[in-house]
Write an enzyme that holds these catalytic residues in place. Structure first.
Site, PDB file in Angstrom:
ATOM      1  N   GLU A  17       0.837  -1.206   0.000  1.00 30.09           N
ATOM      2  CA  GLU A  17       0.000   0.000   0.000  1.00 30.09           C
ATOM      3  C   GLU A  17       0.873   1.259   0.000  1.00 30.09           C
ATOM      4  O   GLU A  17       1.859   1.345   0.734  1.00 30.09           O
ATOM      5  CB  GLU A  17      -0.922   0.023   1.222  1.00 30.09           C
ATOM      6  N   TYR A  49      -6.825   7.111  -1.330  1.00 24.46           N
ATOM      7  CA  TYR A  49      -7.616   8.143  -2.015  1.00 24.46           C
ATOM      8  C   TYR A  49      -8.092   9.169  -1.002  1.00 24.46           C
ATOM      9  O   TYR A  49      -8.837   8.825  -0.068  1.00 24.46           O
ATOM     10  CB  TYR A  49      -8.819   7.454  -2.642  1.00 24.46           C
TER      11      TYR A  49
END
Ligand code: FAD
Length: 290
Positions: A17, A49
């Site tokens: 990630e 996001y």
């Protein structure tokens, strides 16, 4: 290809990630980190996001570059709080044009500057609403959803959280990516309870390598995961005896053992929170023989 199909063909796997750096001047260094981590052959790289102040257009540009220039399969996180169907469709169509086929469908958190924010005033009230919308309006898109082995912070009960978790999967969540945790028993228990409810989609465990006490405390304060008292005491003792370097070593050893334990126990793969740094995840991935 949909991530759920890649998972089936590539177990066990590692995935990573990243968060989009706010400032474009740091993008070259960011992409260097991604490039270095490619040696681990990650199944996918997820890009957050809007979290932590990152902008949505940055997320879009970063996933596009990963896919088109770096040959890394992106998983684009997408939150729906404050969004309209048009915004969501615009984002998904932009992803599709760039060849990106997978999103992590999320509700997102309440805006910090609004007191008593009510999600019921929103077009998309829950992560499951986004799953339903994308499934209906953008068929063929790969959809992952978030899972909380220690239950979501807002949930009134663990039972209630499982109920909505099931609903999100029934609406079209193809795999679950978990919140970070430090005690593997909570992951295996989570999977067992899901399976008892008839939920048999892959559940990918999220592992945070602790690289410093300060950043670990900050992250834990945001996400609501708990750290076992014994581990926290060991980290504090390491800090007192050997400073930041000793904390880093302990954090990497712990995450390596934790990830190995997850794979040995049957997890399909492990998802490492890189914090946009290469060294720690390289060490862990290589120790796990990826
Ligand atoms: P939901 O699935 O909507 O669940 C939220 C709460 O509502 C839970 O308590 C659930 O039990 C309850 N609930 C669900 N459906 C219903 C219903 N129909 N009726 C009543 N209650 C219901 N945030 C970002 O801003 N950007 C990111 O990139 C990001 N990435 C993340 C990645 C992972 C792996 C995880 C675990 C979290 C991430 N988050 C991110 C944080 C996430 O946005 C927050 O945790 C948010 O509060 C919940 O999102 P969700 O999609 O899990 O919510």
């Amino acid at each position: 290809m949909k991530i759920v199909d890649l998972i089936e063909k590539n177990k066990p796997f590692i995935s990573l990630e990243f968060f989009p750096p706010k400032d474009k001047e740091s993008w070259p260094a960011f992409f260097e980190v991604v490039e270095k981590l490619k040696v681990l052959n990650p199944l996918f790289a997820s890009v957050t996001y809007g979290a932590g102040g990152g902008t949505q257009s940055n997320s879009l540009e970063i996933v596009k570059q990963m896919k088109q220039d770096m040959g890394v399969e992106p998983l684009a996180h997408l939150t729906c709080v404050g969004a309209t169907p048009e915004n969501i469709s615009y984002f998904i169509n932009s992803l599709r044009e760039a060849g990106v086929e997978n999103i992590l469908a999320l509700r997102g958190d309440a805006p910090k500057d609004v007191e008593d924010f009510d999600f019921n005033t929103q077009v998309f009230k829950q992560g499951s609403d986004l799953v339903t919308y994308v499934n209906d309006q953008h068929p063929g898109m790969g959809i992952g959803v978030a899972g909380y082995p220690e239950a979501h912070l807002e949930s009134p009960s663990i039972k209630e959280d499982f109920k909505w978790m099931k609903y999100k999967v029934d609406e079209g969540g193809q795999f679950i990516l978990t919140q970070l945790f430090f005690d593997n028993r909570v992951y295996f228990d989570f999977c067992e309870r899901l399976s008892e409810m008839g939920i048999n989609v892959p559940v990918i465990p999220g592992v945070l390598p602790i690289m410093s006490l300060k950043s670990a405390k900050f992250i834990l304060s945001l996400c609501g995961a708990t750290i076992p008292g014994k581990y926290l005491s060991a980290l504090e003792k390491a800090h007192a005896d050997g400073g930041d370097e000793a904390v880093y070593r302990l954090g990497i050893d712990y995450a390596t053992k934790q990830a190995q334990g997850l794979l040995d126990g049957g997890a399909p793969g492990v998802h490492l929170y890189t914090l946009n740094r290469a060294k720690a995840c390289l060490e862990i991935g290589q120790a796990l023989k990826f």
